[in-house]
Design an enzyme around this catalytic site. Structure first.
Site, PDB file in Angstrom:
ATOM      1  CD  GLU A  19       7.863   8.364  29.609  1.00  0.00           C
ATOM      2  OE1 GLU A  19       8.446   8.744  28.680  1.00  0.00           O
ATOM      3  OE2 GLU A  19       6.687   8.986  29.553  1.00  0.00           O
ATOM      4  CG  HIS A  57      11.210  -9.444 -13.260  1.00  0.00           C
ATOM      5  ND1 HIS A  57      10.872  -8.479 -13.316  1.00  0.00           N
ATOM      6  CD2 HIS A  57      10.330 -10.719 -14.178  1.00  0.00           C
ATOM      7  CE1 HIS A  57       9.795  -9.246 -13.946  1.00  0.00           C
ATOM      8  NE2 HIS A  57       9.688 -10.463 -14.723  1.00  0.00           N
ATOM      9  N   GLY A  72      -0.331  17.576   6.648  1.00  0.00           N
ATOM     10  CA  GLY A  72       0.874  16.574   6.476  1.00  0.00           C
ATOM     11  C   GLY A  72       0.899  15.088   6.586  1.00  0.00           C
TER      12      GLY A  72
END
Ligand SMILES: Cc1cc2nc3c(=O)[nH]c(=O)nc-3n(C[C@H](O)[C@H](O)[C@H](O)COP(=O)(O)OP(=O)(O)OC[C@H]3O[C@@H](n4cnc5c(N)ncnc54)[C@H](O)[C@@H]3O)c2cc1C
Length: 471
Positions: free
Chosen positions: A34, A450, A183
């Site tokens: 990386e 609920h 988008g």
């Protein structure tokens, strides 16, 4: 210096780091190359995490702005946002998460090789920038991701004409911002900066906002944005954009050819991202590319044996490949398992959830009503508005609905599309329903607690049978 590995992954984004962890879990000796100073790639450093952190700030400001309704007394004055604190908090979140990946690498005995990788031949990866070295690998996984790109005629200067990389790091709230592209990235920044106090205009070439979503979702978002004071110019293209010392001059043209001029402090180009392969040496090895993307089969094998590719950098040829963190991670898992010799299940790209964290949020999976009809299904629809729910009223988040698209003949759920509070969380139930090929009847018989927002999903299934209880 040369080191030998079973798997070398190039890129530590959500594709690469997840592939590395899965390969290590399966007993492979793994290294990840990386080039950034931190692990995590676009998602952690410039994408999902910073944008959603900013959206949480916008949500906090929304609550404070409505303090009176909540019975919260605050000293006189208009609440505003302190961008210094916003950026500090966001950076702390990003820093914590990237460090978390370093910890996971150590835990799984994955070597992080710091530097820029180049394919140096079959089974060889050369690393420069850091300590120069060549790694030998039985398998190589390309996970180099994507980067912002512009459209012809618009030059990004990263000061006035910016990308999402700059938009996450603004030190002050711009007085005005024009956003090119509606988008996910475009509408999320519209929500952030409108709430922070900017004048926001979105320009979209196609005839509606979030054009990949169900048409009803686009219409609801446009209605909400209008209420919030976000200007939307759909079916409109930008013909010119020029940065001056203090602003950007923009010319747009609508479908009828009518032009108008706009001026804003910033122009954010959010028209998509292109693959990162420059300098990687893919062409020299003969890896097949398509429009710059690395071409793979359904098991993420490139045209060259021993080299796989995953995430934003790939194309599978047919439909556009979704550039999403969760897609890249699942591809990483599948590629690692295949490399380790496991039987793998192919990823069903029709069951990928799409989450857009604008206000109101959007969550969707499966076929839109238009696409189901186009494919020849005899479609039935069940829609239920959040506004009817007790929980939505309590939260003061009453916009939007859940829409279920189902097949009349077999009652199968084909798609679920929602816009409104917690939609990016609620969509998880719909993803499972599609994966298990649920019928509407099975969703009707599933108990929804609920008072919750999830009752809208249950009620939408009742509605698809023409029998919503609370409507
Ligand atoms: C503003 C924004 C918001 C987003 N929000 C979301 C969201 O909410 N949800 C979602 O699912 N997705 C989101 N995305 C998309 C998501 O970030 C990407 O789909 C995802 O990061 C792709 O992962 P990847 O591993 O393929 O590539 P990347 O994350 O781009 O990682 C690639 C890595 O490879 C490294 N690299 C490249 N070349 C080399 C080389 N030669 N040598 C060494 N290292 C190299 C790069 O430095 C980088 O770290 C967002 C994107 C943006 C821009």
């Amino acid at each position: 210096m040369s080191s030998a590995y079973d798997v070398v992954v190039i890129g530590a984004g959500t594709g690469g780091y997840v592939a590395a962890i899965r390969a290590a879990q399966l007993g492979k000796k793994v290294a990840v190359v990386e080039k950034q100073k931190a692990l995590g790639g676009t998602c952690l450093i410039w994408g999902c995490i910073p944008t959603k952190a900013l959206l949480e700030h916008a949500h906090a400001l929304k609550i404070v702005q409505n303090a009176k309704e909540w019975g919260v007394t605050i000293p006189a004055g208009t609440p505003s946002i302190d961008m210094g604190q916003v950026q500090a908090r966001k950076d702390k979140i990003v820093g914590g998460l990237t460090k978390g990946i370093e910890f996971l690498f150590k835990k799984n005995k994955i070597d992080w090789i710091k530097g820029t990788a180049r394919l140096a031949g079959h089974g060889r990866v050369e690393v420069t920038d850091g300590a120069s070295q060549t790694l030998e690998a039985k398998h190589i996984v390309i996970a180099t991701g994507s980067q912002p790109r512009s459209i012809p005629g618009i030059e990004i200067d990263r000061t006035r004409i910016i990308t999402s990389d700059e938009a996450i790091a603004l030190k002050s709230v711009p007085k005005s911002i024009v956003i090119l592209g509606s988008g996910a990235v475009g509408v999320e920044f519209a929500s952030i900066y409108r709430r922070f106090g900017s004048e926001v205009t979105i320009i979209e070439l196609l005839p509606r906002l979030v054009p990949n979503e169900d048409e009803a979702v686009s219409a609801e978002l446009e209605k909400s944005f209008k209420k919030q004071g976000i200007k939307t110019l759909v079916g409109t293209k930008v013909t010119k954009a020029a940065a001056t010392a203090g602003s950007v001059d923009i010319e747009v043209q609508d479908g009828a050819g009518k032009s108008q001029k706009l001026s804003a402090e910033l122009l954010l180009v959010a028209t998509g991202r292109g693959p990162v392969t420059t300098g990687l040496g893919v062409e020299a090895l003969g890896i097949e590319l398509e429009k710059g993307y690395v071409k793979v089969d359904s098991l993420y094998r490139t045209s060259v044996p021993g080299i796989s590719a995953i995430g934003d950098v790939i194309t599978m040829g047919a439909a556009p490949h979704p550039q999403l963190a969760h897609v890249s991670s699942m591809e990483g898992i599948i590629a690692a398992e295949r490399i380790a010799g496991h039987d793998v299940q192919l990823l069903n790209y029709e069951h990928v959830p799409g989450c857009t964290y604008c206000d109101p949020e959007i969550g969707s999976v499966g076929l839109t009503e238009a696409e189901a009809t186009r494919r020849g299904y005899d479609v039935k629809i069940g829609t239920f508005p959040f506004g009817v729910l007790g929980r939505a009223k309590m939260a003061g988040e009453t916009e939007g609905f859940v829409k279920i698209v189902a097949d009349k003949k077999y009652d199968e759920i084909l798609g679920v599309h929602m816009i409104g509070p917690r939609s990016t969380e609620l969509v998880a139930e719909a993803v499972l329903a599609l994966r298990l090929e649920c019928t509407v009847e099975e969703l009707v018989r599933t108990i929804h607690a609920h008072p919750t927002f999830s009752e809208a999903v249950g009620e939408a299934s009742h509605a698809a049978h023409g029998a919503a209880i609370h409507m």
